[in-house]
Each structure stands twice: as structure tokens, then as C-alpha cells.
Design an enzyme around this catalytic site. Structure first.
Site, PDB file in Angstrom:
ATOM      1  N   ASN A 151     -34.135  20.578 -21.841  1.00 17.85           N
ATOM      2  CA  ASN A 151     -32.999  21.261 -22.290  1.00 17.85           C
ATOM      3  C   ASN A 151     -33.096  22.029 -23.315  1.00 17.85           C
ATOM      4  O   ASN A 151     -32.249  22.755 -24.100  1.00 17.85           O
ATOM      5  CB  ASN A 151     -33.297  19.600 -23.217  1.00 17.85           C
ATOM      6  N   LYS A 174     -45.277  25.493 -15.926  1.00 18.09           N
ATOM      7  CA  LYS A 174     -44.344  25.106 -15.220  1.00 18.09           C
ATOM      8  C   LYS A 174     -43.457  24.817 -15.656  1.00 18.09           C
ATOM      9  O   LYS A 174     -43.367  23.232 -16.561  1.00 18.09           O
ATOM     10  CB  LYS A 174     -45.045  24.170 -14.458  1.00 18.09           C
ATOM     11  N   ALA A 175     -42.289  25.896 -15.644  1.00 20.89           N
ATOM     12  CA  ALA A 175     -41.213  25.372 -16.786  1.00 20.89           C
ATOM     13  C   ALA A 175     -40.275  23.765 -15.486  1.00 20.89           C
ATOM     14  O   ALA A 175     -40.143  24.144 -13.959  1.00 20.89           O
ATOM     15  CB  ALA A 175     -40.123  26.691 -16.526  1.00 20.89           C
ATOM     16  N   GLU A 177     -37.261  22.960 -12.737  1.00 16.41           N
ATOM     17  CA  GLU A 177     -37.064  23.712 -11.662  1.00 16.41           C
ATOM     18  C   GLU A 177     -35.646  23.179 -11.996  1.00 16.41           C
ATOM     19  O   GLU A 177     -34.928  24.325 -11.102  1.00 16.41           O
ATOM     20  CB  GLU A 177     -36.998  22.986 -10.427  1.00 16.41           C
ATOM     21  N   GLY A 227     -41.168  16.450 -22.668  1.00 12.68           N
ATOM     22  CA  GLY A 227     -40.748  15.504 -22.087  1.00 12.68           C
ATOM     23  C   GLY A 227     -40.463  14.250 -22.083  1.00 12.68           C
ATOM     24  O   GLY A 227     -40.824  14.081 -23.039  1.00 12.68           O
ATOM     25  N   SER A 228     -40.544  13.285 -20.486  1.00  6.60           N
ATOM     26  CA  SER A 228     -40.161  11.876 -21.533  1.00  6.60           C
ATOM     27  C   SER A 228     -41.298  11.226 -21.308  1.00  6.60           C
ATOM     28  O   SER A 228     -42.314  12.034 -21.079  1.00  6.60           O
ATOM     29  CB  SER A 228     -39.632  11.253 -20.980  1.00  6.60           C
ATOM     30  N   GLU A 249     -45.133  16.490 -26.582  1.00  2.00           N
ATOM     31  CA  GLU A 249     -44.294  16.478 -27.009  1.00  2.00           C
ATOM     32  C   GLU A 249     -43.196  15.594 -26.789  1.00  2.00           C
ATOM     33  O   GLU A 249     -42.701  16.007 -25.198  1.00  2.00           O
ATOM     34  CB  GLU A 249     -43.634  17.848 -27.041  1.00  2.00           C
ATOM     35  N   LEU A 250     -42.907  14.106 -26.257  1.00  2.00           N
ATOM     36  CA  LEU A 250     -42.646  12.950 -25.873  1.00  2.00           C
ATOM     37  C   LEU A 250     -41.211  12.707 -26.563  1.00  2.00           C
ATOM     38  O   LEU A 250     -40.684  13.744 -26.997  1.00  2.00           O
ATOM     39  CB  LEU A 250     -43.163  11.903 -25.845  1.00  2.00           C
ATOM     40  N   CYS A 283     -35.308  16.311 -28.802  1.00  2.00           N
ATOM     41  CA  CYS A 283     -35.800  14.831 -28.272  1.00  2.00           C
ATOM     42  C   CYS A 283     -35.133  15.212 -29.816  1.00  2.00           C
ATOM     43  O   CYS A 283     -35.582  13.450 -30.498  1.00  2.00           O
ATOM     44  CB  CYS A 283     -37.271  15.743 -28.134  1.00  2.00           C
ATOM     45  N   GLU A 380     -34.281   5.579 -25.792  1.00  2.00           N
ATOM     46  CA  GLU A 380     -34.220   7.059 -26.722  1.00  2.00           C
ATOM     47  C   GLU A 380     -32.090   7.273 -25.543  1.00  2.00           C
ATOM     48  O   GLU A 380     -32.639   7.421 -24.447  1.00  2.00           O
ATOM     49  CB  GLU A 380     -35.024   8.181 -25.981  1.00  2.00           C
ATOM     50  N   GLU A 457     -47.135  21.459 -32.400  1.00  2.00           N
ATOM     51  CA  GLU A 457     -46.419  23.523 -31.686  1.00  2.00           C
ATOM     52  C   GLU A 457     -45.688  23.758 -32.888  1.00  2.00           C
ATOM     53  O   GLU A 457     -45.451  23.025 -33.619  1.00  2.00           O
ATOM     54  CB  GLU A 457     -45.588  22.912 -30.574  1.00  2.00           C
TER      55      GLU A 457
HETATM   56  P1  NAD Z   1     -37.765  13.008 -16.538  1.00  2.00           P
HETATM   57  O1  NAD Z   1     -39.035  12.108 -17.339  1.00  2.00           O
HETATM   58  O2  NAD Z   1     -37.658  13.284 -14.600  1.00  2.00           O
HETATM   59  O3  NAD Z   1     -38.095  14.762 -16.507  1.00  2.00           O
HETATM   60  C1  NAD Z   1     -38.434  14.845 -17.592  1.00  2.00           C
HETATM   61  C2  NAD Z   1     -39.533  16.221 -17.364  1.00  2.00           C
HETATM   62  O4  NAD Z   1     -40.355  16.594 -17.429  1.00  2.00           O
HETATM   63  C3  NAD Z   1     -38.400  17.366 -16.657  1.00  2.00           C
HETATM   64  O5  NAD Z   1     -38.244  19.004 -16.799  1.00  2.00           O
HETATM   65  C4  NAD Z   1     -39.365  16.837 -15.409  1.00  2.00           C
HETATM   66  O6  NAD Z   1     -39.662  18.431 -14.340  1.00  2.00           O
HETATM   67  C5  NAD Z   1     -41.163  17.020 -15.673  1.00  2.00           C
HETATM   68  N1  NAD Z   1     -41.687  16.362 -14.871  1.00  2.00           N
HETATM   69  C6  NAD Z   1     -41.221  14.631 -14.055  1.00  2.00           C
HETATM   70  N2  NAD Z   1     -42.709  14.981 -13.368  1.00  2.00           N
HETATM   71  C7  NAD Z   1     -42.729  15.171 -13.712  1.00  2.00           C
HETATM   72  C8  NAD Z   1     -44.656  15.223 -13.093  1.00  2.00           C
HETATM   73  N3  NAD Z   1     -45.397  14.294 -12.999  1.00  2.00           N
HETATM   74  N4  NAD Z   1     -45.359  16.067 -13.951  1.00  2.00           N
HETATM   75  C9  NAD Z   1     -44.503  17.328 -15.097  1.00  2.00           C
HETATM   76  N5  NAD Z   1     -43.938  17.142 -15.028  1.00  2.00           N
HETATM   77  C10 NAD Z   1     -42.727  16.615 -14.574  1.00  2.00           C
HETATM   78  O7  NAD Z   1     -36.241  12.836 -16.751  1.00  2.00           O
HETATM   79  P2  NAD Z   1     -35.121  13.917 -17.095  1.00  2.00           P
HETATM   80  O8  NAD Z   1     -34.165  13.051 -15.988  1.00  2.00           O
HETATM   81  O9  NAD Z   1     -35.483  15.028 -16.415  1.00  2.00           O
HETATM   82  O10 NAD Z   1     -34.903  13.562 -17.799  1.00  2.00           O
HETATM   83  C11 NAD Z   1     -34.606  12.686 -18.702  1.00  2.00           C
HETATM   84  C12 NAD Z   1     -36.219  11.315 -19.842  1.00  2.00           C
HETATM   85  O11 NAD Z   1     -36.555  12.803 -20.329  1.00  2.00           O
HETATM   86  C13 NAD Z   1     -34.276  12.181 -21.056  1.00  2.00           C
HETATM   87  O12 NAD Z   1     -34.027  10.234 -21.061  1.00  2.00           O
HETATM   88  C14 NAD Z   1     -35.832  11.449 -22.654  1.00  2.00           C
HETATM   89  O13 NAD Z   1     -36.225  11.299 -23.288  1.00  2.00           O
HETATM   90  C15 NAD Z   1     -36.560  12.775 -21.888  1.00  2.00           C
HETATM   91  N6  NAD Z   1     -37.076  13.792 -22.112  1.00  2.00           N
HETATM   92  C16 NAD Z   1     -37.002  14.492 -23.210  1.00  2.00           C
HETATM   93  C17 NAD Z   1     -37.642  15.182 -23.438  1.00  2.00           C
HETATM   94  C18 NAD Z   1     -37.999  16.405 -24.782  1.00  2.00           C
HETATM   95  O14 NAD Z   1     -37.910  18.117 -25.393  1.00  2.00           O
HETATM   96  N7  NAD Z   1     -38.978  15.729 -25.059  1.00  2.00           N
HETATM   97  C19 NAD Z   1     -36.654  16.558 -22.780  1.00  2.00           C
HETATM   98  C20 NAD Z   1     -36.459  16.376 -21.350  1.00  2.00           C
HETATM   99  C21 NAD Z   1     -35.958  15.179 -21.250  1.00  2.00           C
END
Ligand code: NAD
Length: 475
Positions: A151, A174-175, A177, A227-228, A249-250, A283, A380, A457
Site C-alpha cells: 500500500n 522482502k518488499a 511482490e 502488514g496484516s 506494524e499491523l 492502515c 478492518e 518507526e
Molecule cells: P496478506 O495478509 O496476504 O498480505 C499482507 C502483506 O503481507 C503482503 O505484502 C504480503 O506479501 C505479506 N505476506 C503475506 N504472507 C506473508 C508471510 N508468510 N511472510 C511474509 N510476508 C507475508 O493480505 P493482503 O491481501 O495483501 O492485504 C489484506 C490485508 O492486509 C488488509 O486487509 C490489511 O488488513 C492488511 N494490510 C495492512 C497493511 C498495513 O499497512 N498495516 C498493508 C497491507 C495490507
């Protein structure tokens, strides 16, 4: 103008040759932009080895020398801002002006960490006996691994790169994909600025495989993830096996409380602008709107008008106010949230539907008359859908605001200093914005509590996250 994609390991840009790969899509058209190489297990081991070998020299380099290199990289990001912004908009979808602002802020964040690295002060504690010295030293944690989402393809990686490198750590990033081109441009700036080989490395692959491999490595001493919440919990469990430090940072689920004494125009204008930024995929996006019943109708009219006026389109086009969602999963999620609300008797005051069938476009959406257990109030949303709910009493609204597992950001609009102080203490979140949504700056800590994660951060805390505390007693 979209770059050929590569990994970056030990100072080398490595392309697809002989590697597995995946396509990267333009979310505005569905067009394939490029092929992204995946790091093999051997590539990951090379990256771990490179980060480990580069660490002693990077740690030993004077903080001033590291500062000069990082400042140079920040200036290169500024010089390349227009190019990087276009790359970001093509792969992520956000409006070009937002992408350009993100690159500019990323350069500022790198500057901040470059400077803050020169102030990684320890201290001398008076001894209990004459002639003894008690010294507290701050030392870099070691090689780190970072995992960042799609995002904010520049902002989230640069927070981790800046913190780690500024503190004297090396890093494997690991940014996401889905947005690799921006991450590649960040490491290219560091490479061109003269950051030595192995200090920063960039890999891509199947996320679960890459994270498992990197986190299992004993040489990696810290992991940082944005991420999530579900994925963050999984990574924390993996990190426990080798007792690594973590910064998480979830997800968020930010409440906004509009009190009866709020400046209504300011609330409508500020929320109308921020809510649809990055199509709500933020987020700290304001998510659950609680509006005092005395202002509810006027607020709803004003905000709905704003939502309907947002021009949705390709982020590269002049005049676009909101781009596509970043991937088809977000469209499905928005449809699920709207259907769930409708099934429980909610009304759709604006939007509610996907736009066309090419690209991931969704209408800015406003929902009303909601049951407390609808998805839009309990989960969320991470998209351009806004539930608006009236409230009668302060006690009631605080209880509802704090009722979720998340605790990243919260917002309130009020003219009363007493209410501002009360609510900033009562809200259970790592960040609170009063009459503003501007809560993310290079100089200030950014992070959540509860299931939104831990650690900060930005600010001085952002550097400390990459420092070990060592105590030295000398007699
Ligand atoms: P997701 O949970 O599949 O992925 C979220 C991120 O985590 C992605 O960048 C993905 O590449 C990474 N990821 C997934 N599994 C991983 C693993 N085992 N190891 C390392 N990295 C991993 O979900 P999504 O469909 O990409 O996004 C959905 C939800 O994720 C959103 O609803 C939101 O809640 C959350 N999200 C939060 C942020 C944030 O800034 N906190 C950013 C992106 C997504």
C-alpha cells in the site's frame, strides 16, 4: 518507463535468468507490466551471507560517514522523484500526486534516520565507588530482515531501511511482490550513493517461503514487518524460535469521533480528503465514523457529497481523485463488506459498487443504519467504504471506539481542550489525531498497541528499534 525488475543481493542486480518469476500487473488496466524474479533458496542464503559479512564494516564505519551516504541517497530519491512516482502509480494505482508526495516524504525519512544515527547516544552513570565507570553503549542489533506491503511501496520500506542502516545494521528487504519497481528504485538510489555491497539487499518470492527461510537464519537478529495482523502473528511465532527482536506494524481499525462542539466543516473537509487517499488502503485510515446525533444529518449530507464528488480513474490521469484498488482481492473484500451491511438492513448513501470490469475500480461508498456486528464496524475495511454511525453519550462512544482488537490510530474532532485531553487519554491506540489526520511524520513515532502490533518507526524510537543496549562496568 517501468523498470526491468531484479533482485539486489551483495551489490548485484540479478534478473530472471534461471529463476522462477511472476507477472506484475497494472491495477488500472490489468496489463502485465513486467516479470518479477523470485529469489531461490540459494539466493536467500547469499543475501544472508552478504548481510552478515557486510555488518562489521558498516557497524565500524563512523556515524558521520554513514550519514553522508544516506543523505546522498535521499538526494537521489528527490532527483528521481517524478520517475519513481510514475513507477509507483503504475504498479500500485494511487494518484500520481500522492505517489510523488510519498517519494518526497521517503527522502525526508531517510534524512531523519541519517541524522539520528549521529545521535545514538549512550550515557555514563555515576559509579557507586570512587574510580569506577558505568557506561551505557548503544550498538546496532546486527543483520535484519524486513517485510513490507504494497500500500505504501516507498514509505514502509524506507522506514525500515533508514532505521536499520542509520543505526549501523545491515538489511535484507522482502518488499511486496505486487509493487517491486518502487522498492528496486529505493535500493538503486542507495547503490548509486555508494552504500557498500551487502549492506542492503532486496529479494522477492513466495512470501511464506522467503520469510520462513530468512527468519530461521541465526545470523538475522531482528525482523520488522508491516502488514496484516494474521501474518504478523505468524512471523512472531517464527521469530520466537531464535529469540529475535521484532517490530510489528499491523492492521488498524481507526475510530473517528465527531463531538457535538466540533468544527463541522473542518471535520467534513479533512475526512473527505483523507478517507479516499490511496483508496482507503491505509492502515491509519479513519474507518469507523461516530458522529454526535446533534450533527449527524449535516455531517452525513456533507460527507456523502464529498464521496460522490471524488473523481475515480487512472492515477496517472490529470484530475483523478482516487485510483483503482491495488489488487482484485480488495474489490472482493469491498463487495463482501457492502453485501454484509445490506443483508443486515444497512442503507447505502453513496456508491456501493465496482466500476466497470477493467482494472480494480470501486465507488467511494458511504454506509448508514448499521448493526454493531456488521463487518464494516468490526473488521478492518482497507478500502473506500465508510460506515457512519450516530452516538448520544461520550461514555457510549468511547466504549464502542475501544471495542475492537486493533489499536493503531484514533481521531477526534472537538473545539474543547478538556474533551481533547480526555479523549487522547481514553482512546486505546498508539496514535491519536485531534482535529487532524496528519499523524505520520519522519520525526514522530508511528506504531500501534493491542493487536495492531508493537514497536515504533519514526522519531527517536525508530532508531532505537535497531539498537542493543550494552552496559559496561569499569573499575
Ligand atoms: P496478506 O495478509 O496476504 O498480505 C499482507 C502483506 O503481507 C503482503 O505484502 C504480503 O506479501 C505479506 N505476506 C503475506 N504472507 C506473508 C508471510 N508468510 N511472510 C511474509 N510476508 C507475508 O493480505 P493482503 O491481501 O495483501 O492485504 C489484506 C490485508 O492486509 C488488509 O486487509 C490489511 O488488513 C492488511 N494490510 C495492512 C497493511 C498495513 O499497512 N498495516 C498493508 C497491507 C495490507
Amino acid at each position: 518507463m517501468y523498470p526491468a525488475l531484479s533482485l539486489y543481493i551483495d551489490g548485484q542486480f540479478l534478473g530472471s535468468e534461471g529463476r522462477a518469476s511472476e507477472p506484475v500487473f497494472d491495477p488500472a488496466s490489468g496489463e502485465v507490466l513486467a516479470d518479477l524474479p523470485h529469489a531461490s533458496a540459494a539466493d536467500l542464503d547469499t543475501a544472508i551471507d552478504a548481510a552478515t559479512r557486510a555488518f562489521p564494516a558498516w557497524k565500524a564505519m563512523s556515524a558521520y560517514e554513514r550519514y553522508r551516504l544516506l543523505r546522498r541517497a535521499a538526494d537521489l530519491l528527490r532527483d528521481r522523484k517524478d520517475h519513481i512516482a510514475r513507477v509507483m502509480t503504475r504498479e500500485q494505482g494511487k494518484v500520481l500526486a500522492e505517489a510523488a508526495a510519498e517519494v518526497a516524504t521517503s527522502a525526508d525519512i531517510l534524512d531523519w534516520y541519517a541524522e539520528e544515527g549521529r545521535r545514538a547516544y549512550g550515557r555514563v552513570v555515576p559509579g557507586r565507588t570512587a574510580g569506577t565507570r558505568q557506561i551505557v553503549l548503544m550498538e546496532p542489533v546486527g543483520p535484519c530482515a524486513a517485510f513490507t506491503p504494497w500500500n505504501f511501496p516507498a514509505l514502509t520500506p524506507i522506514r525500515k531501511i533508514g532505521g536499520a542502516l542509520g543505526a549501523g545494521c545491515t538489511l535484507i528487504l522482502k518488499a511486496a511482490e505486487e509493487t517491486p519497481g518502487t522498492a528496486l528504485e529505493l535500493v538503486r538510489a542507495l547503490h548509486d550513493a555508494g552504500v557498500p555491497a551487502g549492506v542492503v539487499n532486496l529479494v522477492f518470492g513466495v512470501p511464506a517461503q522467503v520469510s520462513e527461510h530468512l527468519i530461521a537464519a541465526k545470523a538475522i537478529r531482528k525482523i520488522t514487518f508491516t502488514g496484516s495482523t494474521a501474518v504478523g502473528k505468524h512471523l512472531m511465532k517464527l521469530a520466537a524460535d531464535t529469540a529475535k527482536r521484532t517490530t510489528m506494524e499491523l492492521g488498524g481499525n481507526a475510530p473517528v469521533i465527531v463531538f457535538p462542539d466540533a468544527d463541522l466543516d473542518k471535520a467534513v473537509n479533512t475526512l473527505g480528503f483523507f478517507k479516499f487517499r490511496n483508496a482507503g488502503q491505509v492502515c491509519v485510515s479513519p474507518q469507523r465514523f461516530f458522529v454526535h446525533e446533534s450533527l449527524y444529518d449535516r455531517f452525513l449530507d456533507g460527507f456523502t457529497e464529498k464521496a460522490k464528488a471524488v473523481k475515480v480513474g487512472n492515477g496517472l490521469a490529470e484530475g483523478t481523485g482516487m485510483g483503482p484498488l491495488a489488487n482484485p482481492r480488495r474489490i472482493e473484500a469491498m463487495e463482501r463488506v457492502v453485501a454484509d451491511a445490506a443483508a443486515r438492513g444497512a442503507k447505502v448513501a453513496a456508491g456501493g459498487e465496482r466500476i466497470g470490469n477493467q482494472g480494480n475500480f470501486f465507488q467511494p461508498t458511504v454506509l448508514t443504519d448499521l448493526a454493531d456486528d456488521t463487518l464494516s464496524l468490526s473488521q478492518e475495511i482497507f478500502g473506500p467504504v465508510v460506515p457512519v454511525v450516530p452516538f448520544a453519550s461520550t461514555d457510549e462512544v468511547l466504549k464502542r471506539a475501544n471495542s475492537v482488537d486493533m489499536g493503531l490510530a484514533s481521531y477526534a474532532f472537538t473545539r474543547s481542550i478538556d474533551t481533547a485531553q480526555m479523549v487522547s487519554e481514553a482512546l486505546e491506540s498508539g496514535m491519536v489525531g485531534i482535529n487532524t489526520l496528519a499523524i505520520s511524520t519522519p520525526e514522530t513515532p508511528f506504531g500501534g498497541i493491542k493487536e495492531s502490533g508493537h514497536g515504533s518507526e519514526g522519531g527517536i524510537e525508530g532508531l532505537q528499534a535497531y539498537l542493543n543496549v550494552k552496559f559496561v562496568a569499569q573499575a
